[in-house]
Design an enzyme around this catalytic site. Structure first.
Site, PDB file in Angstrom:
ATOM      1  CD  GLU A 110      28.261  32.379   7.417  1.00  0.00           C
ATOM      2  OE1 GLU A 110      28.750  31.545   6.625  1.00  0.00           O
ATOM      3  OE2 GLU A 110      28.810  33.438   7.715  1.00  0.00           O
ATOM      4  CG  PHE A 111      30.304  26.507   9.217  1.00  0.00           C
ATOM      5  CD1 PHE A 111      31.249  26.914  10.131  1.00  0.00           C
ATOM      6  CD2 PHE A 111      29.133  25.928   9.679  1.00  0.00           C
ATOM      7  CE1 PHE A 111      31.046  26.735  11.495  1.00  0.00           C
ATOM      8  CE2 PHE A 111      28.916  25.741  11.037  1.00  0.00           C
ATOM      9  CZ  PHE A 111      29.883  26.148  11.949  1.00  0.00           C
ATOM     10  CG  LEU A 168      49.359  22.444   3.988  1.00  0.00           C
ATOM     11  CD1 LEU A 168      49.984  21.049   4.017  1.00  0.00           C
ATOM     12  CD2 LEU A 168      50.000  23.320   5.059  1.00  0.00           C
ATOM     13  CB  ALA A 215      53.628  29.291   0.594  1.00  0.00           C
ATOM     14  N   GLY A 217      42.740  37.129   3.520  1.00  0.00           N
ATOM     15  CA  GLY A 217      42.128  38.442   3.697  1.00  0.00           C
ATOM     16  C   GLY A 217      40.621  38.281   3.760  1.00  0.00           C
ATOM     17  CB  CYS A 243      35.286  35.835   7.408  1.00  0.00           C
ATOM     18  SG  CYS A 243      33.604  36.063   6.804  1.00  0.00           S
ATOM     19  NE  ARG A 293      33.862  42.405   3.179  1.00  0.00           N
ATOM     20  CZ  ARG A 293      33.031  41.613   3.853  1.00  0.00           C
ATOM     21  NH1 ARG A 293      32.474  42.032   4.970  1.00  0.00           N
ATOM     22  NH2 ARG A 293      32.757  40.403   3.396  1.00  0.00           N
TER      23      ARG A 293
END
Length: 466
Positions: A132-133, A235, A237, A242, A245, A315
């Protein structure tokens, strides 16, 4: 799968979670998920149980959707939950016409090993890998309208035909289908996450260079984004990535490469990880600087606890890493998040978790915006200034308008941006024109801290559905 019209039985070993789901309550926050759960419960297409034997009796297609967290003793992926589901299916009498479909992110080679186990114990049963994506915050949309479908199958079996039938609505809507071998299907997911992590860390590495040279990373990213070979997404910054995954997948990919004897091929991912962790430390150092070098007993407000907006997932949250670091350095830290407050309070009882933006910033000497919720993007800096002790803000996600905040009397700082005002811009930066975030439905409320390695469970599709 229930929304697609199939009769689905969800299995989990957590009885409390099963009761919660059966009552129509989602155990974590995800936009649109609660309504989807309730509608399919009411339609009778969806039910839940703790019995894997009931699942085997109910269905002949079994989706394995458990987590693969990082092992506590190494960077490698912990496959205990995946192995436990396969063992449970086999012990429950997996039938010869059954298809097991892996959704979990696993190290390359795992599927072949599991397929051999299934073939030996349940002749005729097959295994496919269908990564899965989905993105947290967009998970419902990404699941029902995927940008591609990947089927890792063996030649000559039924798996491809069954998967095409299950996903026929998406396929009819022209969703690309990639049919490949086990190893490639496993690699697609970890390679995608490694690439995204690399792109995020690249622009954060450039922000380090900008800090050293006086350059402006926003203007740099804007110029890069006009190159079609690079593109604008990822892109921006800031304090880095986090969640459950990217960090563990990047590390597990490196660990597996070392096991395969090709560790040098992915050695660059070690620096990707290091750049990501440095971004958090750089935000802490910048806060120290703006507090005159001494955060002891200073009032600090942190806006954001979830690792990303439209989620209550904390997480490996960069925002909470920064908050807890400042707390350890002696600051009085107040944190506010629209969805993740309860999870943050449970995990970090030493932090003060506020009930609102105003509650967090009241009397603060510095405000850090560390999760890019739309609520924070649209703050009125003039109105907010009335509540703080010192109008100093760190834009940890590059989402605030520096001119608006400086014009309202704030000291505005961000990683990779010079203290002076940015150059005059006659257009919106291309890299900021990303997909808009969905608004959070007011009817949905977060609940307890999510544990995906326990909660995703096993999804099984009814025998008669296709």
């Amino acid at each position: 799968m229930a929304e697609l019209g199939f009769e689905v039985l969800g299995v989990d070993i957590d009885a409390n979670r099963i009761r919660q789901l059966s009552a129509g309550d989602t155990p974590f926050y995800e936009p649109g998920l609660a309504a989807l759960l309730r509608s399919n419960l009411e339609a009778g297409r969806l039910s839940f149980t703790c019995s894997i034997a009931a699942a085997v009796d109910h269905a002949d297609v079994h989706f394995v959707c458990v987590g693969t967290p990082q092992r506590p003793d190494s960077q490698a992926a912990d496959l205990r939950h995946v192995d436990a589901v396969i063992s449970g299916l086999i012990a429950a009498g997996l039938g010869p016409r059954s298809l097991v479909v892996g959704k979990s992110t696993v190290p390359v080679g795992t599927t072949a090993r599991l397929a051999a186990r299934i073939a030996a114990a349940a002749p005729g049963a097959e295994l496919a890998w269908n990564p899965e994506f989905l993105r947290e915050g967009f998970a419902v949309e990404d699941t029902l309208h995927p940008d591609r479908l990947v089927f890792g199958v063996t030649s000559g079996g039924r798996a491809e035909a069954v998967l095409r039938a299950l996903y026929s609505r998406m396929i009819d809507a022209s969703t690309p289908v990639i049919v490949t071998d086990y190893a490639t299907a496993e690699l697609v997911k970890v390679a995608a996450n490694a690439f995204l992590a690399t792109k995020i860390s690249f622009i954060n590495a450039m922000s380090e260079v900008c800090d050293a040279t006086g350059g402006d990373v926003v203007e740099l990213a804007d110029a890069l984004a006009h190159d079609d070979r690079i593109g604008p997404l990822f892109l921006r910054a800031g304090i880095g990535y986090g969640g459950g995954c990217l960090p563990k997948d990047v590390r597990a990919f490196q660990a597996r490469a070392r096991e395969l004897g090709v560790g040098p091929a992915l050695s660059f991912l070690g620096e990707v990880d290091a750049v990501n962790m440095r971004a958090r430390a750089r935000a802490v150092r910048l806060a120290h600087e703006l507090l005159g070098g001494d955060p002891m007993n200073r009032a600090v407000a942190v806006l954001g606890a979830a690792f990303k907006p439209n989620s209550d997932d904390i997480r490996d949250s960069p925002a909470l890493d920064v908050a807890t670091a400042l707390r350890r350095d002696g600051a009085h830290v107040a944190v506010y998040d629209p969805a993740a407050a309860a999870n943050a309070r449970d995990r970090h009882p030493n932090l003060h978790i506020a009930d609102s933006v105003i509650g967090a910033v009241a009397g603060a000497e510095i405000v850090l915006v560390l999760t890019e919720w739309s609520e924070f993007r649209t703050l009125d800096p003039a109105a907010l200034r009335r509540h703080v002790a010192r109008p100093v803000v760190i834009d940890g996600r590059g989402v605030l308008d520096p001119d608006a905040w400086r014009g309202a009397g704030w000291t505005y700082r961000a990683l990779g941006r010079p203290p002076r005002p940015a150059t005059v811009r006659h257009h919106a930066p291309r890299h900021l024109a990303e997909r808009p975030l969905p608004e959070r439905p007011t009817s949905e409320r977060p609940t307890s801290e999510r544990h995906l390695h326990q909660g995703a469970g096993l999804h099984v599709v009814d025998k008669a559905a296709h």
